[in-house]
Design a protein around this motif. Structure first.
Motif, short mmCIF file in Angstrom:
data_model
loop_
_atom_site.label_atom_id
_atom_site.label_comp_id
_atom_site.label_asym_id
_atom_site.label_seq_id
_atom_site.Cartn_x
_atom_site.Cartn_y
_atom_site.Cartn_z
N ARG A 38 0.81 -1.22 0.00
CA ARG A 38 0.00 0.00 0.00
C ARG A 38 0.84 1.27 0.00
N ILE A 39 2.13 1.14 0.09
CA ILE A 39 3.00 2.32 0.19
C ILE A 39 3.09 3.09 -1.12
N GLY A 40 3.06 2.41 -2.22
CA GLY A 40 3.25 3.08 -3.50
C GLY A 40 4.72 3.04 -3.90
N LYS A 41 5.13 4.03 -4.68
CA LYS A 41 6.53 3.99 -5.15
C LYS A 41 7.47 4.30 -3.99
N ALA A 42 8.50 3.48 -3.88
CA ALA A 42 9.40 3.58 -2.74
C ALA A 42 10.80 3.15 -3.13
N VAL A 43 11.75 3.60 -2.34
CA VAL A 43 13.15 3.21 -2.50
C VAL A 43 13.65 2.72 -1.15
N THR A 44 14.30 1.57 -1.15
CA THR A 44 14.89 1.03 0.07
C THR A 44 16.36 1.39 0.10
N VAL A 45 16.80 1.93 1.24
CA VAL A 45 18.20 2.31 1.42
C VAL A 45 18.82 1.34 2.42
N PHE A 46 19.85 0.63 1.99
CA PHE A 46 20.57 -0.30 2.85
C PHE A 46 21.85 0.35 3.34
N GLY A 47 22.22 0.02 4.55
CA GLY A 47 23.48 0.55 5.09
C GLY A 47 23.59 0.25 6.56
N SER A 48 24.66 0.72 7.15
CA SER A 48 24.94 0.45 8.55
C SER A 48 24.18 1.39 9.47
N SER A 49 23.66 0.84 10.55
CA SER A 49 23.02 1.68 11.56
C SER A 49 24.06 2.29 12.49
N ARG A 50 25.31 1.95 12.30
CA ARG A 50 26.38 2.41 13.19
C ARG A 50 27.22 3.54 12.59
N THR A 51 26.82 4.07 11.47
CA THR A 51 27.56 5.17 10.86
C THR A 51 27.37 6.41 11.72
N PRO A 52 28.46 6.99 12.22
CA PRO A 52 28.32 8.17 13.10
C PRO A 52 27.88 9.40 12.32
N ARG A 53 27.25 10.32 13.01
CA ARG A 53 26.77 11.55 12.38
C ARG A 53 27.89 12.36 11.73
N GLU A 54 29.10 12.20 12.21
CA GLU A 54 30.23 12.95 11.67
C GLU A 54 30.72 12.39 10.34
N ASP A 55 30.32 11.17 10.01
CA ASP A 55 30.74 10.53 8.76
C ASP A 55 30.04 11.20 7.59
N PRO A 56 30.78 11.50 6.51
CA PRO A 56 30.15 12.12 5.34
C PRO A 56 29.00 11.29 4.76
N ASP A 57 29.05 9.98 4.93
CA ASP A 57 27.98 9.13 4.41
C ASP A 57 26.66 9.36 5.14
N TYR A 58 26.74 9.76 6.41
CA TYR A 58 25.52 10.06 7.16
C TYR A 58 24.79 11.23 6.50
N ASP A 59 25.53 12.29 6.24
CA ASP A 59 24.93 13.46 5.59
C ASP A 59 24.44 13.12 4.19
N LEU A 60 25.21 12.32 3.48
CA LEU A 60 24.80 11.90 2.13
C LEU A 60 23.46 11.14 2.19
N ALA A 61 23.33 10.22 3.14
CA ALA A 61 22.08 9.46 3.28
C ALA A 61 20.92 10.39 3.63
N ARG A 62 21.17 11.35 4.49
CA ARG A 62 20.13 12.30 4.88
C ARG A 62 19.67 13.13 3.68
N ARG A 63 20.64 13.59 2.90
CA ARG A 63 20.30 14.37 1.70
C ARG A 63 19.60 13.50 0.66
N LEU A 64 20.05 12.26 0.53
CA LEU A 64 19.41 11.33 -0.40
C LEU A 64 17.95 11.12 -0.02
N GLY A 65 17.69 10.91 1.27
CA GLY A 65 16.32 10.73 1.74
C GLY A 65 15.46 11.93 1.41
#
Length: 101
Positions: A38-65
């Motif tokens: 029932r969600i409709g069009k969606a994208v699943t993002v896989f990755g580590s739940s342990r990536t710290p906020r200081e990691d550039p990938d954290y910001d990248l994931a946030r911007r991607l979302g």
């Protein structure tokens, strides 16, 4: 220990042989798939739940979302922190965010 498919299939049956247990597991899968359908069009993002906020990938994931939400996609992750920041970005952008545990 790694097992080949033949070894895995030759393991004696255990508690999964209980028909009531199998039915409960099947019901759980059906309910989950029905809810996600029932969600409709969606994208699943896989990755580590342990990536710290200081990691550039954290910001990248946030911007991607946020970008995905801006394009009308629901963002699905495993929930939690780290790369799951994609959920945070989607929510901050006013989109829909689903965390699966």
């Amino acid at each position: 220990m790694k097992m080949t498919d033949t070894e895995l299939l030759s393991v004696p049956a255990g508690p999964a042989d209980d028909p009531a247990r199998v039915a409960r597991i099947l019901t759980g899968f059906e309910e989950g798939f029905d809810a996600l359908a029932r969600i409709g069009k969606a994208v699943t993002v896989f990755g580590s739940s342990r990536t710290p906020r200081e990691d550039p990938d954290y910001d990248l994931a946030r911007r991607l979302g946020a970008e995905l939400a801006g394009q009308g996609f629901t963002v699905i992750t495993g929930g939690g922190p780290g790369i799951m920041a994609a959920n945070r970005g989607a929510k901050e952008a006013g989109g829909t965010s689903v965390g699966l545990a």
